[in-house]
Scaffold this active site. Sequence first.
Site, PDB file in Angstrom:
ATOM      1  N   SER A 116       7.949  -2.231  -1.734  1.00 40.56           N
ATOM      2  CA  SER A 116       7.112  -1.083  -1.409  1.00 40.56           C
ATOM      3  C   SER A 116       6.587  -1.117   0.028  1.00 40.56           C
ATOM      4  O   SER A 116       7.354  -1.074   0.969  1.00 40.56           O
ATOM      5  CB  SER A 116       5.965  -0.988  -2.423  1.00 40.56           C
ATOM      6  OG  SER A 116       5.295   0.238  -2.332  1.00 40.56           O
ATOM      7  N   ASP A 257       5.881   5.394   2.714  1.00 44.12           N
ATOM      8  CA  ASP A 257       5.926   3.936   2.784  1.00 44.12           C
ATOM      9  C   ASP A 257       7.363   3.468   2.556  1.00 44.12           C
ATOM     10  O   ASP A 257       8.291   4.271   2.496  1.00 44.12           O
ATOM     11  CB  ASP A 257       4.952   3.309   1.781  1.00 44.12           C
ATOM     12  CG  ASP A 257       5.414   3.456   0.347  1.00 44.12           C
ATOM     13  OD1 ASP A 257       6.161   4.408   0.057  1.00 44.12           O
ATOM     14  OD2 ASP A 257       5.032   2.621  -0.507  1.00 44.12           O
ATOM     15  N   ASP A 259       9.267   2.398   0.147  1.00 44.39           N
ATOM     16  CA  ASP A 259      10.128   2.929  -0.914  1.00 44.39           C
ATOM     17  C   ASP A 259       9.814   4.390  -1.221  1.00 44.39           C
ATOM     18  O   ASP A 259      10.275   4.936  -2.221  1.00 44.39           O
ATOM     19  CB  ASP A 259      10.050   2.076  -2.171  1.00 44.39           C
ATOM     20  CG  ASP A 259       8.705   2.145  -2.885  1.00 44.39           C
ATOM     21  OD1 ASP A 259       7.688   2.372  -2.202  1.00 44.39           O
ATOM     22  OD2 ASP A 259       8.661   1.967  -4.108  1.00 44.39           O
ATOM     23  N   ASP A 261       7.312   6.046  -2.289  1.00 47.33           N
ATOM     24  CA  ASP A 261       6.537   6.514  -3.438  1.00 47.33           C
ATOM     25  C   ASP A 261       5.095   6.823  -3.054  1.00 47.33           C
ATOM     26  O   ASP A 261       4.304   7.265  -3.875  1.00 47.33           O
ATOM     27  CB  ASP A 261       6.599   5.519  -4.599  1.00 47.33           C
ATOM     28  CG  ASP A 261       5.889   4.203  -4.318  1.00 47.33           C
ATOM     29  OD1 ASP A 261       5.568   3.931  -3.138  1.00 47.33           O
ATOM     30  OD2 ASP A 261       5.661   3.426  -5.272  1.00 47.33           O
TER      31      ASP A 261
END
Length: 456
Positions: A116, A257, A259, A261
Amino acid sequence: MHFPGVFFDELFSKTAFIPPYHTTSARVNDEKINGEMFFKFGLAAGTYFKNLKKSKQIAVIAKDTRLSGYTLEPALVSGLASAGMHVFTLGPLPTNGLAMLTKKMKANLGIMITASHNPYYDNGLKLFGPDGLKLSDKIEKKIEKLIDSKITKNLTQPKNLGRVKRLEEASNEYIKILKKNFPNDFNLKGISIAIDCANGAGYKTAPVLFKSLGAKVYDVGVSPNGLNINDKCGSTFPKKIKALVSKKKVDLGISLDGDADRIIICDENAKVIDGDQIIAMLAKRWKRKKILKGGVIGTLMSNYELERFLKKEKIKFLRSNVGDRYVKEKMRKMNFNLGGEQSGHIILGKFATTGDGLLVALEVLFSLRKQKKASRLLNVFKPMPQILENVVVKNKEVLNNSHCKSAIKKANLMMGKKGRILVRKSGTEPKIRIMAESYDKNLILKCIKIIKSSIK
């Protein structure tokens, strides 16, 4: 200002301690995140689903742009195929894209290789079931038990090995799914956008999506080299998007960010808009459109003024522990369809099963289509001053130290009824996070200093 009694009794009268967000991310090539462990996990997961005795077991894998993905993905694929599971690899793709395609392809398992918003040297896994929801703790524990079994016991016969295929069109399929959530005539013609993709999973998909809808797009963070993911860019480093918005004079700035999400937004004046403001705008709009179900789930980090605003709008607001996992769990339990975090991880339950920065961006842009100013649309309430400090530690259990407990108690007494203090362990990094919130900024700084000193 005095806070309402019930809320004060539950949150403001004492420091809240919350469990860390459950995650498998850690530093690459340590004892948890390495090729051997990923092979073992793949073998165990493949064995678990094979034992369900369904005719065909399928796993779908996506990743972000970390260099370690090139070593971890093959190991994971090898483990799954060695158990007899068929595998489709999607390449770099936002986390919710993986969740959506797992559901569309009716796969048994979706695996996102990502850490992430963490630095490049970390990596980990996010697991999704066939419904696109994060895999349950119950199933995860059953898979973990199989990891402890002897490898040779779970290896399938050569004729039963799984097949592996790369799907080159995954990004386009994800974009099609996103667009289906909006009217056919929805477009962004005449709107200019600046976007920071954090050199992460959305570096291809995000610019293509917005350009395909007719927007004028200026992008940064779209040149991943395996090491620069989240490096002075993305939603955790808003200076980048602020500078681009100011330079290009665009209507809206979007920062994702690693990833994709999470999302942080900038209005046309380069003012940063966090998740609390986005949630407030969406909640008000969804209520007006009669698509808001139940109310809103925030977290213990959500600004107090968000709660006050929603109360004025007669929208129910509940708090969960910090972490999208806890937000989603409470949304399901209460049957709410909107929730999220100040950090920009927002779950639009009407459309998705997990956070999706691109989907949230589209929903915001859909609200802007009548040429409203982003500054008018998104600065919904005046937040209470809030400061978050991160303290790097060798051992997060330092909070159990009597010296720390004493310091936290002292800071709490100083804060009294003028605000609140929240101390918690980071779920993804070796850090203790200290948040204080009050209209007395000097008091905030004093309280944080007391706690910070005791931790160090």
